[in-house]
Design a protein around this motif. Structure first.
Motif, PDB file in Angstrom:
ATOM      1  N   LYS A   1      70.966  88.853 -24.223  1.00  0.00           N
ATOM      2  CA  LYS A   1      70.395  88.024 -25.350  1.00  0.00           C
ATOM      3  C   LYS A   1      68.868  88.289 -25.345  1.00  0.00           C
ATOM      4  CE  LYS A   1      69.887  83.368 -27.382  1.00  0.00           C
ATOM      5  NZ  LYS A   1      70.199  81.871 -27.441  1.00  0.00           N
ATOM      6  N   LEU A   2      68.379  88.157 -26.539  1.00  0.00           N
ATOM      7  CA  LEU A   2      66.742  88.481 -26.584  1.00  0.00           C
ATOM      8  C   LEU A   2      66.076  87.257 -27.339  1.00  0.00           C
ATOM      9  CD1 LEU A   2      64.517  91.467 -26.870  1.00  0.00           C
ATOM     10  CD2 LEU A   2      64.259  89.525 -28.615  1.00  0.00           C
ATOM     11  N   ILE A   3      65.156  86.638 -26.860  1.00  0.00           N
ATOM     12  CA  ILE A   3      64.200  85.581 -27.361  1.00  0.00           C
ATOM     13  C   ILE A   3      62.980  86.163 -27.641  1.00  0.00           C
ATOM     14  CG2 ILE A   3      63.498  83.276 -27.206  1.00  0.00           C
ATOM     15  CD1 ILE A   3      65.702  82.800 -25.412  1.00  0.00           C
ATOM     16  N   GLY A   4      62.593  86.311 -28.757  1.00  0.00           N
ATOM     17  CA  GLY A   4      61.436  86.912 -29.050  1.00  0.00           C
ATOM     18  C   GLY A   4      60.334  85.676 -29.678  1.00  0.00           C
ATOM     19  N   ILE A   5      58.968  85.993 -29.194  1.00  0.00           N
ATOM     20  CA  ILE A   5      58.018  84.822 -29.393  1.00  0.00           C
ATOM     21  C   ILE A   5      57.087  85.302 -30.039  1.00  0.00           C
ATOM     22  CG2 ILE A   5      56.578  83.083 -28.483  1.00  0.00           C
ATOM     23  CD1 ILE A   5      57.968  83.364 -25.890  1.00  0.00           C
ATOM     24  N   ASP A   6      56.440  84.873 -31.579  1.00  0.00           N
ATOM     25  CA  ASP A   6      55.214  85.232 -31.818  1.00  0.00           C
ATOM     26  C   ASP A   6      54.664  84.157 -32.725  1.00  0.00           C
ATOM     27  OD1 ASP A   6      54.691  88.441 -32.685  1.00  0.00           O
ATOM     28  OD2 ASP A   6      53.654  86.991 -34.000  1.00  0.00           O
ATOM     29  N   GLN A   7      53.312  84.165 -32.924  1.00  0.00           N
ATOM     30  CA  GLN A   7      52.560  83.002 -33.637  1.00  0.00           C
ATOM     31  C   GLN A   7      52.218  83.459 -35.053  1.00  0.00           C
ATOM     32  OE1 GLN A   7      48.709  82.475 -31.933  1.00  0.00           O
ATOM     33  NE2 GLN A   7      48.757  84.247 -30.818  1.00  0.00           N
ATOM     34  N   ASP A   8      52.376  84.956 -35.526  1.00  0.00           N
ATOM     35  CA  ASP A   8      52.180  85.342 -36.909  1.00  0.00           C
ATOM     36  C   ASP A   8      53.509  84.888 -37.653  1.00  0.00           C
ATOM     37  OD1 ASP A   8      51.881  86.862 -39.152  1.00  0.00           O
ATOM     38  OD2 ASP A   8      50.797  88.285 -37.951  1.00  0.00           O
ATOM     39  N   GLN A   9      53.241  84.128 -38.610  1.00  0.00           N
ATOM     40  CA  GLN A   9      54.442  83.867 -39.494  1.00  0.00           C
ATOM     41  C   GLN A   9      54.978  85.083 -40.175  1.00  0.00           C
ATOM     42  OE1 GLN A   9      56.423  81.114 -39.471  1.00  0.00           O
ATOM     43  NE2 GLN A   9      57.807  82.012 -40.650  1.00  0.00           N
ATOM     44  N   THR A  10      54.081  85.933 -40.932  1.00  0.00           N
ATOM     45  CA  THR A  10      54.431  87.070 -41.464  1.00  0.00           C
ATOM     46  C   THR A  10      55.217  88.142 -40.658  1.00  0.00           C
ATOM     47  OG1 THR A  10      52.422  87.245 -42.696  1.00  0.00           O
ATOM     48  CG2 THR A  10      53.692  89.264 -42.659  1.00  0.00           C
ATOM     49  N   ALA A  11      54.975  88.278 -39.250  1.00  0.00           N
ATOM     50  CA  ALA A  11      55.822  89.027 -38.454  1.00  0.00           C
ATOM     51  C   ALA A  11      57.084  88.394 -38.168  1.00  0.00           C
ATOM     52  CB  ALA A  11      54.925  89.168 -37.081  1.00  0.00           C
ATOM     53  N   ILE A  12      57.168  86.887 -38.262  1.00  0.00           N
ATOM     54  CA  ILE A  12      58.419  86.283 -37.977  1.00  0.00           C
ATOM     55  C   ILE A  12      59.323  86.258 -38.984  1.00  0.00           C
ATOM     56  CG2 ILE A  12      59.408  84.171 -37.684  1.00  0.00           C
ATOM     57  CD1 ILE A  12      57.072  83.063 -35.930  1.00  0.00           C
ATOM     58  N   ASP A  13      58.742  86.302 -40.318  1.00  0.00           N
ATOM     59  CA  ASP A  13      59.794  86.522 -41.475  1.00  0.00           C
ATOM     60  C   ASP A  13      60.308  87.935 -41.564  1.00  0.00           C
ATOM     61  OD1 ASP A  13      59.046  83.889 -42.044  1.00  0.00           O
ATOM     62  OD2 ASP A  13      57.450  84.542 -43.530  1.00  0.00           O
TER      63      ASP A  13
END
Length: 309
Positions: free
Chosen positions: A48-60
């Motif tokens: 399983k992979l859990i990804g973290i990011d603070q950039d909403q554009t990248a998250i979307d």
């Protein structure tokens, strides 16, 4: 944006280093547009992979890109230095088998001129999280001369940092990265490999996003977690980050933590957290350098966290 015109840096080397992870969880601390994440999920079908990011554009974008992996992919928003603590607490140390962090700004962020990361940008932003209060505009136009000197010297390592800081203070306000870089071009170092403003932009970006502080906090969280069997892979893009990673990994591998002046060991000599898997940093191969010139600065160091005595 439907397709990503970008192959993640050191992608083969990342996959190779996590190839023996057959189960459990891998945390991608800097998910971005899901390049490394999608490749890891594809190559390791039982993790399983859990990804973290603070950039909403990248998250979307990554939410859509990774949806084919179902519940094997999970995305969290926030700064990785704090979010990883929540993940460790929720999932349990024993279930986490790998941590990847590709530190710094992504190629896609650099190419999006409205984000203000590039020296050609028409604004001054540089925030990885667009909701964050501090922007490049604030740093350039509001910081005192002394504060500018600190940023330019510590994060850009420019020898004429005082001259640059004084020029900015005397000629502001600046409204765009392009205006700033063009105005300072005569006093910035000339290097055929990079644009003269690269180190200045780097310094401002690091300040805006607290990049070194985030990296140090991440490494401290990993140390405190005391993983029993997990690979830690950190990709950096400049000497400041690489120095932090190298020095931290060196400390982690040492059994003895007594000060150098100690006549004999008094610490029980069993403090090693594991071993360094990369004697020298891993760098991009020739074909990747041709395909992606930005990869020339990338360095990956890998540490294997082992069961604590």
């Amino acid at each position: 944006m439907q397709d990503v015109p970008h192959i993640p840096v050191l992608y083969r080397e990342v996959l190779e280093n996590f190839s023996d992870v057959k189960s459990g969880i891998i945390i991608d601390c800097t998910m971005g547009y899901g390049g490394h994440s999608s490749m890891i999920l594809e190559a390791n079908p039982h993790i399983k992979l859990i990804g973290i990011d603070q950039d909403q554009t990248a998250i979307d974008f990554s939410t859509n890109r990774l949806k084919k992996y179902g519940d094997r992919a999970e995305i969290r928003k926030g700064r990785f230095s704090s979010v990883i603590k929540d993940i460790i607490k929720e999932c349990g140390v024993g279930n986490i088998r790998g941590v990847l962090a590709d530190i710094g700004v992504s190629s896609l962020q650099l190419d999006q001129k409205d984000r203000g990361f590039s020296y050609e940008s028409d604004n001054l932003d540089m925030r990885m999280d667009r909701d964050a209060p501090l922007s490049a505009m604030s740093v350039v136009n509001d910081y005192s001369t002394k504060e500018l000197e600190r940023v330019i010297w510590e994060y850009g390592e420019l020898r004429n940092y005082k001259k640059i800081a004084s020029f900015i203070a005397l000629n502001r306000p600046f409204s765009s990265a392009k205006e700033l870089s063009d105005a300072l071009s005569p006093m910035l170092p000339k290097d055929k490999r990079i644009h003269p403003a690269t180190l200045l932009m780097q310094a401002i970006r690091i300040e805006v996003n607290n990049e070194l502080g985030e990296l140090e906090s991440l490494l401290e969280s990993i140390k405190e977690a005391k993983f029993s069997n997990a690979k830690i892979a950190i990709i950096s893009f400049h000497s400041l980050e690489d120095r932090v990673v190298k020095n931290t990994f060196t400390k982690w591998k040492e059994n003895c933590i007594c000060p150098p002046e100690a006549m004999r060991c008094l610490c029980a000599n069993n403090y090693s957290l594991g071993k360094i898997l990369t004697k020298k940093p891993i760098m991009a191969q020739d074909d990747e350098l041709k395909q992606n010139p930005r990869s020339r600065s990338a360095k990956m160091r890998v540490f294997n966290m082992e069961s604590q005595k």
